[in-house]
Design an enzyme around this catalytic site. Structure first.
Site, PDB file in Angstrom:
ATOM      1  N   VAL A 173       1.854  19.151 -19.979  1.00  0.00           N
ATOM      2  CA  VAL A 173       3.114  18.985 -20.704  1.00  0.00           C
ATOM      3  C   VAL A 173       3.695  17.632 -20.339  1.00  0.00           C
ATOM      4  O   VAL A 173       3.985  17.363 -19.172  1.00  0.00           O
ATOM      5  CB  VAL A 173       4.109  20.103 -20.353  1.00  0.00           C
ATOM      6  N   CYS A 174       3.860  16.772 -21.333  1.00  0.00           N
ATOM      7  CA  CYS A 174       4.328  15.419 -21.089  1.00  0.00           C
ATOM      8  C   CYS A 174       5.820  15.344 -21.390  1.00  0.00           C
ATOM      9  O   CYS A 174       6.242  15.372 -22.540  1.00  0.00           O
ATOM     10  CB  CYS A 174       3.558  14.451 -21.976  1.00  0.00           C
ATOM     11  N   LEU A 175       6.624  15.236 -20.323  1.00  0.00           N
ATOM     12  CA  LEU A 175       8.079  15.242 -20.454  1.00  0.00           C
ATOM     13  C   LEU A 175       8.672  14.479 -19.278  1.00  0.00           C
ATOM     14  O   LEU A 175       8.308  14.725 -18.125  1.00  0.00           O
ATOM     15  CB  LEU A 175       8.582  16.689 -20.464  1.00  0.00           C
TER      16      LEU A 175
END
Length: 432
Positions: free
Chosen positions: A256-258
């Site tokens: 998850v890219c955040l």
């Protein structure tokens, strides 16, 4: 596109990922065209009450045995994953027979034109009547499904084998309990969470795709782990992707890219703040900022074309691909729901099945994906109609598979089943 947390603007774009459209398995062949009838629409209310006493949590969730009572697929035995071909599902022979009987029995009350049975071999009088209580039981379990609860079995959790003794420290446990309280009291209706009594570092959440987006009515599962240095370090998340990349911020390997998770660059309040950031903030950020109306512009640099004709056209095409992948994700969730969520998955799609199928029909007729909030509007604005042949063809196949699965769950599919009967009658007449 810069993606921010609810308290600031945050950058969460990632490098562009290749789409992988997985070939689905039609488990029962021609029975994908038919299904159960629905008796009543389900209520969407759920009980979210959890009793908290002096930070001591007690597990009153009987779901910890759902893998024994429900048809929950075992990851190693019931499906295999291949990086290029996706998942392959299997049903025991007895299950196939029972599955077909459940579908066939629902046509006993329909006035089938002569010859239709010949075009659908499994429609015969030997099929037993399906239980009228199954829909009611699904509704009861769904309506009583708690929004936040504590469970036991964590064996299928992505981080089950990652553990540190530091996680048993008293101060660390108090911080996790604080997170639990915050989640229990403040979760929005479309996010549900399970935590684990014997592994306080683990958490599982399901996020319902927001209306008006290509993710609408889908279910998206995430496994999380609170690290030993929490809250100095943010939680680690894994998305249940099934090998599909349906968002620039959600890798097909589950990453998850955040920026809020420190997995992408950001400044100030965009990044994890040990004194202010929470797990609740992470989940709400994913739902609002990643699963958004125009995910095409989450790609780095693509936001520069947001107000151009070229960007608009590419965004519409991107949404078509995303919706196909979202439909495939629905099928994976229906056929192999994560532990402790089987009852919610069944009830959710029982309630939303008709809505999803109606949306599919509208999209195949030219409505832009995500353009209609079906609970509020029936008229489709097709002034900006754009539809690729490949999208229509792929969605037609997925429609048939979803119709089968939703029907078995008891969704209101009468409208679509009757259309199938008429098509069968036409086919029968053509054979005469």
């Amino acid at each position: 596109m810069e993606v921010s947390s609810p308290t600031g603007s945050s950058s969460s774009g990632i490098k562009r990922q290749r789409f992988q459209v997985v070939s689905s398995n039609n488990i029962l062949g021609s029975i994908a065209y038919y299904g159960l009838q629905n008796d009543a629409s389900a209520s969407t209310s759920r009980s979210s009450e959890v009793y908290l006493q002096d930070c001591n949590y007690y597990n009153d969730d009987e779901e910890n045995n759902c893998n024994k009572d429900e048809n929950v697929y075992d990851e190693e035995e019931d499906y295999n994953y291949d990086e290029d071909e996706g998942y392959e599902f299997y049903l025991e022979e007895d299950d196939k027979i029972d599955y077909g009987f459940k579908l066939a029995a629902q046509f006993d009350d329909l006035d089938l034109p002569p010859g239709v049975e010949a075009t659908v071999p499994w429609l015969d009088n030997s099929a037993p009547k399906s239980s009228s209580n199954s829909k009611q039981e699904t509704d009861i379990k769904f309506n009583s499904f708690k929004q936040f609860n504590i469970v036991q079995d964590f064996s299928d959790h992505h981080f089950a084998k990652t553990y540190s003794s530091v996680m048993q420290a008293k101060d660390w446990m108090k911080k996790i309990q604080k997170e639990w309280k915050l989640l229990e009291k403040n979760l929005p209706d479309t996010i549900l969470v399970r935590v684990y009594e014997d592994r306080m570092d683990l958490l599982r959440a399901v996020i319902v795709g927001p209306a008006g987006t290509p993710y609408h009515d889908g279910l998206f599962f995430f496994d999380a782990q609170f690290p030993p240095k929490f809250p100095q370090e943010p939680p680690v998340l894994h998305y249940h992707s099934h090998g599909l990349c349906l968002n620039p911020n959600l890798y097909k390997d589950g990453k998850v890219c955040l920026s809020l998770l420190n997995t992408w660059y950001g400044k100030g309040c965009e990044r994890w703040n040990p004194s202010e950031s929470t797990m609740l903030q992470v989940l709400v950020s994913i739902q609002a900022l990643i699963l958004n109306e125009k995910p095409f512009f989450n790609e780095p640099g693509f936001e520069l074309t947001a107000n151009t004709a070229e960007g608009h056209v590419k965004s519409l095409a991107y949404n078509e691909e995303i919706f196909l992948l979202s439909c495939r994700t629905m099928l994976y969730s229906l056929r192999g729901p994560p532990k402790h969520f089987a009852e919610f998955v069944a009830g959710h799609f029982c309630n939303k099945g008709h809505t999803i199928l109606a949306a599919c029909r509208a999209y195949m007729s030219g409505a832009p994906v995500g353009s209609v909030i079906w609970e509020q509007a029936q008229d489709v604005d097709r002034s900006d109609e754009r539809l690729s042949i490949s999208f229509r063809s792929s969605l037609k196949q997925l429609f048939e598979e979803l119709l089968m699965e939703f029907s078995v769950k008891g969704a209101d599919c009468d409208e679509f089943l009757n259309q199938k009967v008429k098509a069968g009658a036409a086919a029968a007449l053509s054979l005469q």
